[in-house]
Design a protein around this motif. Structure first.
Motif, PDB file in Angstrom:
ATOM      1  N   TRP A 215       0.816  -1.209   0.000  1.00  0.00           N
ATOM      2  CA  TRP A 215       0.000   0.000   0.000  1.00  0.00           C
ATOM      3  C   TRP A 215       0.856   1.268   0.000  1.00  0.00           C
ATOM      4  N   ALA A 216       2.088   1.142  -0.440  1.00  0.00           N
ATOM      5  CA  ALA A 216       2.976   2.306  -0.485  1.00  0.00           C
ATOM      6  C   ALA A 216       2.389   3.428  -1.317  1.00  0.00           C
ATOM      7  N   PRO A 221       4.035  11.511  -2.032  1.00  0.00           N
ATOM      8  CA  PRO A 221       5.496  11.529  -1.917  1.00  0.00           C
ATOM      9  C   PRO A 221       6.002  12.006  -0.559  1.00  0.00           C
ATOM     10  N   TYR A 222       5.425  13.083  -0.029  1.00  0.00           N
ATOM     11  CA  TYR A 222       5.875  13.617   1.261  1.00  0.00           C
ATOM     12  C   TYR A 222       5.612  12.611   2.376  1.00  0.00           C
ATOM     13  N   GLY A 259       3.008   1.058  -6.384  1.00  0.00           N
ATOM     14  CA  GLY A 259       2.388   2.359  -6.619  1.00  0.00           C
ATOM     15  C   GLY A 259       3.272   3.555  -6.328  1.00  0.00           C
ATOM     16  N   ALA A 260       4.420   3.335  -5.735  1.00  0.00           N
ATOM     17  CA  ALA A 260       5.292   4.460  -5.347  1.00  0.00           C
ATOM     18  C   ALA A 260       6.283   4.777  -6.461  1.00  0.00           C
ATOM     19  N   SER A 276      11.583  -3.915  -7.009  1.00  0.00           N
ATOM     20  CA  SER A 276      10.531  -4.529  -7.801  1.00  0.00           C
ATOM     21  C   SER A 276       9.536  -3.468  -8.256  1.00  0.00           C
ATOM     22  N   LEU A 277       9.145  -3.530  -9.530  1.00  0.00           N
ATOM     23  CA  LEU A 277       8.287  -2.514 -10.132  1.00  0.00           C
ATOM     24  C   LEU A 277       6.887  -3.056 -10.366  1.00  0.00           C
TER      25      LEU A 277
END
Length: 362
Positions: A215-216, A221-222, A259-260, A276-277
């Protein structure tokens, strides 16, 4: 550590360390799972967490895809679940058919910390995972390496507060502003357990490790830099330090922060060997941002496995070529394989990655 059978296929370990290899190694997240008919045969007689807690059953399910696909898979991953950590910390987790994981009594306010164990004897509470790993290492007979894993602190915290899956994570994210000090306290407690757990998995026989921050991408971003990044960085640095101090192999470690995409550069610099993407990240973009400092893993959309076999071949071929002829790449999906996928569709994907990558590297 027990004397294990010698490893016959170390391709993925060499690739994870950035060495030049003859083809792209490949494995699949959730490869020991619900898409396999042999998995469902076992599940007819045992509950999900009963399997996790029974080393012989966890071993059997771990081996199922290795037995089915043979040399098409270059790694195995122990059958377990990221939510064994909340269980070890004192929270009840149930796997409910049709709903997935459910916490009957999630954390509602920081006062609920009282319901958790003040001290977690990780090696006692999660010894069943260690036993499953040791047994599986022997049963694998050196065919492929074995991954151990854990959930990332932010993802586990979110589950513990939401009480299960969520489309918004509104309860967990509310904590970030309403209870900032207690949020960091909880994240640190989870981190400490995760570090001990991963070191224990290596001691038991795990040859590689992956951290799942599923769930990243629900954090901006902050907030990712504040509530996720410091803790997943702690895990990599502390695990490697403790392994070295204990005289154990410092095994390759992978981070999967789904998701990041915005954090790729940060993820490159926190001592993981592999990033990992998910499928929303273009491989060429990822190579440019990471500057080939780490190995990249992934990243076809799992839903592509519902396509005609020719389309799977075409998409997998395009993916391999996009990562590059001489790239540091481990083949995988962009997330876990879905439960209604035809196992033969996965076979096509695995065959394509191996064939195409071997051809372009000649």
């Amino acid at each position: 550590m027990a004397a294990f059978p010698p490893l016959k296929n170390d391709l993925i370990i060499r690739a994870s360390r950035g060495e030049k290899v003859e083809r792209v190694p490949v494995w699949i997240m959730r490869q020991a799972g619900r898409y396999l008919p042999e998995f469902h045969e076992v599940r007819k007689h045992h509950s999900f967490f009963e399997i996790c807690r029974t080393p012989e059953l966890a071993c059997e399910l771990t081996l199922q895809p290795i037995d089915r696909y043979g040399s098409l898979l270059d790694a195995s991953i122990i059958f377990s679940d990221i939510l064994v950590i909340p269980q070890a910390m004192g929270l009840e987790v149930q796997m409910v058919p049709g709903r997935g994981p459910v916490f009957p009594a999630p954390l509602v306010t920081p006062a609920d910390f009282e319901r958790m164990h003040k001290h977690v004897d990780v090696d006692k509470e999660l010894d069943y995972v260690y036993k499953a790993i040791t047994l599986t290492r022997h049963k694998l007979e050196g065919r492929v390496p074995l991954y151990g894993f854990t959930g990332a602190p932010w993802t586990l915290m979110a589950y513990m507060i939401e009480g299960g899956g969520s489309k918004t994570l509104s309860k967990a994210k509310a904590w970030l502003w309403q209870h900032p000090a207690e949020t960091h306290d909880l994240l640190q407690r989870i981190t400490d357990v995760a570090v001990t757990f991963l070191v224990g998995q290596v001691r038991a026989g795990a040859q590689m490790l992956q951290v799942f921050d599923s769930w990243a991408g629900e954090l901006g971003p902050y907030d990712f830099k504040k509530y996720s990044l410091p803790y997943i960085k702690q895990i990599s640095t502390r695990v490697k330090k403790e392994l070295k101090e204990a005289g154990l192999d410092v095994v390759p470690m992978t981070i999967f922060a789904k998701g990041a995409w915005y954090a790729l550069e940060d993820l490159t610099n926190i001592e993981y060997d592999v990033v990992s993407l998910d499928w929303t990240i273009d491989p060429e973009y990822a190579r440019k941002v990471t500057k080939d400092q780490v190995v990249l893993q992934g990243n076809m959309d799992p839903n592509t496995l519902y396509a005609p076999f020719d389309t799977i071949r075409e998409t997998a071929t395009r993916m391999v070529k996009a990562f590059g002829k001489d790239s540091k790449h481990i083949g995988n999906l962009g997330h876990g394989i879905l439960p209604t996928v035809d196992p033969e569709a996965l076979r096509v994907y695995l065959e394509t990655i191996q064939t195409v990558s071997a051809e372009i590297r000649k």
